[in-house]
Write an enzyme that holds these catalytic residues in place. Structure first.
Site, PDB file in Angstrom:
ATOM      1  NE  ARG A 110       8.188  -6.574  -8.427  1.00 52.42           N
ATOM      2  CZ  ARG A 110       7.077  -7.296  -8.166  1.00 52.42           C
ATOM      3  NH1 ARG A 110       7.179  -8.551  -7.783  1.00 52.42           N
ATOM      4  NH2 ARG A 110       5.886  -6.749  -8.293  1.00 52.42           N
ATOM      5  CG  HIS A 137       3.406  -2.549  -6.100  1.00 51.29           C
ATOM      6  ND1 HIS A 137       3.822  -2.491  -7.419  1.00 51.29           N
ATOM      7  CD2 HIS A 137       2.959  -3.828  -5.913  1.00 51.29           C
ATOM      8  CE1 HIS A 137       3.642  -3.672  -7.983  1.00 51.29           C
ATOM      9  NE2 HIS A 137       3.115  -4.499  -7.104  1.00 51.29           N
ATOM     10  CD  GLN A 140      -1.431  -4.845  -7.381  1.00 52.57           C
ATOM     11  OE1 GLN A 140      -0.566  -5.577  -7.815  1.00 52.57           O
ATOM     12  NE2 GLN A 140      -2.720  -5.046  -7.624  1.00 52.57           N
ATOM     13  CG  ASP A 226       0.759  -6.665   0.498  1.00 52.47           C
ATOM     14  OD1 ASP A 226       0.820  -7.780  -0.055  1.00 52.47           O
ATOM     15  OD2 ASP A 226       1.626  -5.783   0.344  1.00 52.47           O
ATOM     16  CB  CYS A 266      -1.314  -6.427  -4.470  1.00 48.68           C
ATOM     17  SG  CYS A 266      -0.204  -6.941  -3.149  1.00 48.68           S
ATOM     18  NE  ARG A 294       0.329  -4.469 -11.630  1.00 42.73           N
ATOM     19  CZ  ARG A 294       1.382  -5.069 -11.069  1.00 42.73           C
ATOM     20  NH1 ARG A 294       1.207  -5.905 -10.077  1.00 42.73           N
ATOM     21  NH2 ARG A 294       2.619  -4.798 -11.478  1.00 42.73           N
TER      22      ARG A 294
END
Ligand code: CP
Ligand code: NVA
Length: 312
Positions: A110, A137, A140, A226, A266, A294
Site C-alpha cells: 500500500r 484499489h 477492494q 467513498d 469500501c 476482502r
C-alpha cells in the site's frame, strides 16, 4: 491476457491484470474458500509460504484481511511500514524489491504513486499485489463485485452509480466495467472528475457522466461512494468539504435507484459526509459483507498467484 504458464510471475497491480475468465475463476474460488472458512475446514495450500506486507499508509481492513487470510491458508506474514524499515530512510524501492522478494513468496504493498508499485514489481522475483495506491484499489473492487454477485448474481449488464471523488476507487470501477461488461454512472463535483488517462480505458462506452448525483443513482443496481478526502490529500480537506457538500448518498438518492439496489462503501466511512447514517446503517447496505469479503477474495487471489488454477 495469455494462459498463465506454471511458475510464471503474475502481478496484481491494476484490475486489468486479470482476464474476465480469470475473474470468473477467482469468484468461484472465493465462494469455496469462504465456505471452508465458515465450516472450520482446514485448508493450508500455502504452508511454508510467506507474504510480506508493506504499508506506507494507514489500514485496518487491508492489513487484517491479508494477515488473517495468509495464516488461514497455512502461510505466514511479515509486516513492514515506512516508519520501521529502511523504506522510510530512502533505500531505493528497486533495492528493497530485490531483497524482500528473495526472502518471501508474495508481496502486498500500500503506497502513494502507482509508479512506486510498478517499479517494485519490475524488480521483484515474486508476485506483487496492489493493496491501494493513489490511482487504484483493485482488491477492494474484487471484493465489491464478489459481494454484488453473492447478493444479486452476475454484475454483467448492471448499473453501478459512483457518487463522489474521481479517485482510486472510481478509476478501478471504470476498469472493471470495461472488463466485466457493466456500466458506471459517474457523478463527481466539478474539479474532482476522473482522469480517464489514469485508468487507460479502451473507450468501450461503459460509463456515463452526470452533473447531478441524484440522476446518477436513477435506475442503478448498486450505489457506492467513498471518503471525500483520500489518504495523502489531507491538505485539501477544507476545500473538499465545501465542494462535496451535495455528494452525500442519502435516502432520496437510494429511492430513485432500483427498489432492490444495494449500497456499498469500501470503508472507513464518515456518516453525515459522503453517506447518511440512514443509508449506511439501513437495509440496502451490505458494507459489512463487503468488508468481510476482502479476506475471502484475497485468499483466492493469493492462491491463484502462487499456485495457478486450483480446484480443491
Ligand atoms: N477499504 C480499505 O482498504 O480499508 P483500510 O484502509 O482499512 O485497509
Ligand atoms: N479512497 C480512499 C480509500 C480508502 C480505503 C483512500 O485512498 O484513502
Amino acid at each position: 491476457m495469455s494462459t498463465p504458464q506454471p511458475n510464471a510471475i503474475r502481478h496484481y497491480l491494476q484490475f486489468t491484470d486479470l482476464s474476465a475468465d480469470e475473474y470468473a475463476h477467482l469468484f468461484a474460488r472465493a465462494a469455496e474458500i469462504k465456505r471452508k472458512f465458515k465450516a472450520y475446514e482446514k485448508y493450508h495450500p500455502l504452508a511454508d509460504r510467506t507474504l510480506a506486507m508493506i504499508f506506507e499508509k494507514a489500514s485496518t481492513r487491508t492489513r487484517v484481511s491479508f494477515e488473517a487470510g495468509m495464516y488461514q491458508l497455512g502461510g505466514s506474514v511479515v509486516h513492514l511500514t515506512t516508519g520501521d524499515s529502511q523504506l522510510g530512510r530512502s533505500e531505493p524501492i528497486e533495492d528493497s524489491a530485490r531483497v524482500i522478494s528473495r526472502m518471501t513468496d508474495l508481496v502486498m504493498i500500500r503506497t502513494y504513486g502507482q509508479d512506486k508499485i510498478d517499479r517494485f514489481a519490475a524488480h521483484s522475483r515474486v508476485p506483487v499485489i496492489n493493496g491501494l495506491t493513489n490511482e487504484f484499489h483493485p482488491c477492494q473492487i474484487l471484493a465489491d463485485i464478489f459481494t454484488f454477485i453473492e447478493h444479486r448474481g452476475s454484475i454483467q449488464g448492471k448499473v453501478v452509480a459512483w457518487v463522489g471523488d474521481g479517485n482510486n476507487m472510481a478509476n478501478t470501477w471504470l476498469q472493471a466495467a470495461e472488463l466485466l461488461g457493466f456500466t458506471v454512472h459517474l457523478s463527481t463535483p466539478s474539479g474532482y472528475e476522473v482522469n480517464e488517462s489514469v485508468a487507460a480505458l479502451k473507450g468501450t462506452g461503459n460509463f456515463k457522466v452526470f452533473n447531478d448525483p441524484l440522476e446518477a443513482c436513477r435506475g442503478a443496481d448498486l450505489v457506492t461512494t467513498d471518503v471525500w478526502t483520500s489518504m495523502g490529500y489531507e491538505a485539501e480537506n477544507e476545500a473538499r468539504k465545501k465542494a462535496f457538500a451535495n455528494w452525500c448518498v442519502d435516502e432520496a438518492m437510494m429511492q430513485v435507484a432500483k427498489p432492490d439496489a444495494l449500497f456499498m462503501h469500501c470503508l472507513p466511512a464518515h456518516r453525515g459526509e459522503e453517506v447518511s447514517a440512514e443509508v449506511i446503517d439501513g437495509p440496502q447496505s451490505v458494507v459489512w459483507d463487503e468488508a468481510e469479503n476482502r479476506m475471502h477474495v484475497q485468499k483466492a487471489l493469493m492462491e491463484f498467484l502462487l499456485l495457478g488454477r486450483v480446484n480443491a
